[in-house]
Write an enzyme that holds these catalytic residues in place. Structure first.
Site, mmCIF file in Angstrom:
data_model
loop_
_atom_site.group_PDB
_atom_site.id
_atom_site.type_symbol
_atom_site.label_atom_id
_atom_site.label_comp_id
_atom_site.label_asym_id
_atom_site.label_seq_id
_atom_site.Cartn_x
_atom_site.Cartn_y
_atom_site.Cartn_z
ATOM 1 N N HIS A 39 -6.165 -6.066 -11.382
ATOM 2 C CA HIS A 39 -4.931 -5.567 -10.744
ATOM 3 C C HIS A 39 -5.197 -4.232 -10.033
ATOM 4 C CE1 HIS A 39 -2.685 -7.680 -14.255
ATOM 5 N NE2 HIS A 39 -2.461 -8.398 -13.175
ATOM 6 N N LYS A 43 7.819 -15.674 -19.753
ATOM 7 C CA LYS A 43 6.477 -15.732 -20.354
ATOM 8 C C LYS A 43 6.580 -15.068 -21.702
ATOM 9 C CE LYS A 43 3.387 -15.018 -16.357
ATOM 10 N NZ LYS A 43 2.465 -14.039 -15.784
ATOM 11 N N ARG A 53 -7.518 -15.314 -7.276
ATOM 12 C CA ARG A 53 -8.789 -15.481 -7.979
ATOM 13 C C ARG A 53 -9.380 -16.846 -7.692
ATOM 14 N NH1 ARG A 53 -5.800 -13.757 -13.308
ATOM 15 N NH2 ARG A 53 -4.295 -14.845 -12.002
HETATM 16 P P1 ADP Z 1 2.469 -12.612 -12.282
HETATM 17 O O1 ADP Z 1 3.190 -12.970 -13.523
HETATM 18 O O2 ADP Z 1 3.384 -12.200 -11.160
HETATM 19 O O3 ADP Z 1 1.404 -13.574 -11.819
HETATM 20 P P2 ADP Z 1 0.329 -10.857 -13.085
HETATM 21 O O4 ADP Z 1 0.485 -9.518 -13.697
HETATM 22 O O5 ADP Z 1 -0.316 -11.910 -13.895
HETATM 23 O O6 ADP Z 1 1.780 -11.228 -12.654
HETATM 24 O O7 ADP Z 1 -0.435 -10.728 -11.703
HETATM 25 C C1 ADP Z 1 0.022 -9.942 -10.640
HETATM 26 C C2 ADP Z 1 -0.822 -10.246 -9.413
HETATM 27 O O8 ADP Z 1 -2.162 -9.821 -9.633
HETATM 28 C C3 ADP Z 1 -0.889 -11.725 -9.039
HETATM 29 O O9 ADP Z 1 -0.891 -11.854 -7.641
HETATM 30 C C4 ADP Z 1 -2.223 -12.153 -9.598
HETATM 31 O O10 ADP Z 1 -2.755 -13.258 -8.897
HETATM 32 C C5 ADP Z 1 -3.039 -10.892 -9.336
HETATM 33 N N1 ADP Z 1 -4.212 -10.835 -10.211
HETATM 34 C C6 ADP Z 1 -4.260 -10.965 -11.555
HETATM 35 N N2 ADP Z 1 -5.531 -10.875 -12.011
HETATM 36 C C7 ADP Z 1 -6.313 -10.667 -10.914
HETATM 37 C C8 ADP Z 1 -7.728 -10.511 -10.709
HETATM 38 N N3 ADP Z 1 -8.609 -10.554 -11.719
HETATM 39 N N4 ADP Z 1 -8.165 -10.318 -9.443
HETATM 40 C C9 ADP Z 1 -7.286 -10.306 -8.410
HETATM 41 N N5 ADP Z 1 -5.945 -10.451 -8.529
HETATM 42 C C10 ADP Z 1 -5.472 -10.642 -9.769
#
Ligand code: ADP
Length: 174
Positions: A17, A41, A90
């Site tokens: 992130h 979630k 990803r």
């Molecule tokens: P959500 O519930 O909205 O998916 P997350 O906190 O899981 O929230 O993710 C927020 C954003 O960060 C999403 O666009 C997700 O794809 C991106 N993201 C999460 N992990 C990674 C990573 N390792 N590399 C790049 N982007 C990521």
């Protein structure tokens, strides 16, 4: 001035992130990192703590602002006058999810664009659920999150004691 919104659950924020937020801050004039209140979630951290950890992690970057939000992401983007929603990609399964979400958002708010940044190769495997699971099983996740998040995870699992079924088993055990 182009303001971008980077929304997510951030449960907790990790290095993948941080990489996306940092790169977005170099493209757009301002990046608002928005921590979603209550997604459908199982959450490990309450909204206030996810917000606090995200703020502590990103507040050193001048043109990044961290806020909490609830409701429709595009409605929030319009409210803060953000023209772009930034997401990270990803793997192919992310693409399918993001693609559908982007089309739905476009339908709701045609004036807002979506920009997807491809993950840094070294973070391809990294997700909040992976970090949570490694932490719950006592593995080493120190290179996946900043120190403040590492400490918060340690404390959270200590507080949970035996009550750790809050973490969904995915693929790292048995
Ligand atoms: P959500 O519930 O909205 O998916 P997350 O906190 O899981 O929230 O993710 C927020 C954003 O960060 C999403 O666009 C997700 O794809 C991106 N993201 C999460 N992990 C990674 C990573 N390792 N590399 C790049 N982007 C990521």
């Amino acid at each position: 001035m182009v303001r971008a919104l980077f929304p997510g659950t951030f449960d907790p924020i990790h290095n993948g992130h941080i990489d996306i937020a940092t790169r977005a801050s170099k493209i757009f004039d301002e990046v608002v990192v928005a921590v979603y209140d209550r997604p459908l979630k199982n959450l490990l951290f309450p909204p206030e703590e996810r917000l606090l950890l995200t703020k502590a992690t990103l507040s050193h970057i001048e043109n990044i602002k961290v806020v909490g939000y609830s409701g429709l992401t595009v409605a929030f983007a319009q409210k803060i006058n953000a023209k772009v929603i930034v997401r990270g990609l990803r793997v192919i399964s992310d693409f399918e999810h993001e693609f559908r979400m982007a089309l739905a958002n476009k339908h709701l708010a045609p004036d807002i664009e979506m920009a997807a940044l491809i993950t840094n190769e070294q973070y391809t495997f990294l997700s909040s659920s992976t970090v949570r699971e490694i932490a719950s099983l006592g593995g080493d996740y120190s290179r996946m999150v900043p120190t403040i998040v590492k400490e918060a995870l340690g404390k959270r699992f200590l507080d949970l004691g035996e009550d750790q079924n809050i973490v969904q088993p995915t693929y790292l055990r048995d």
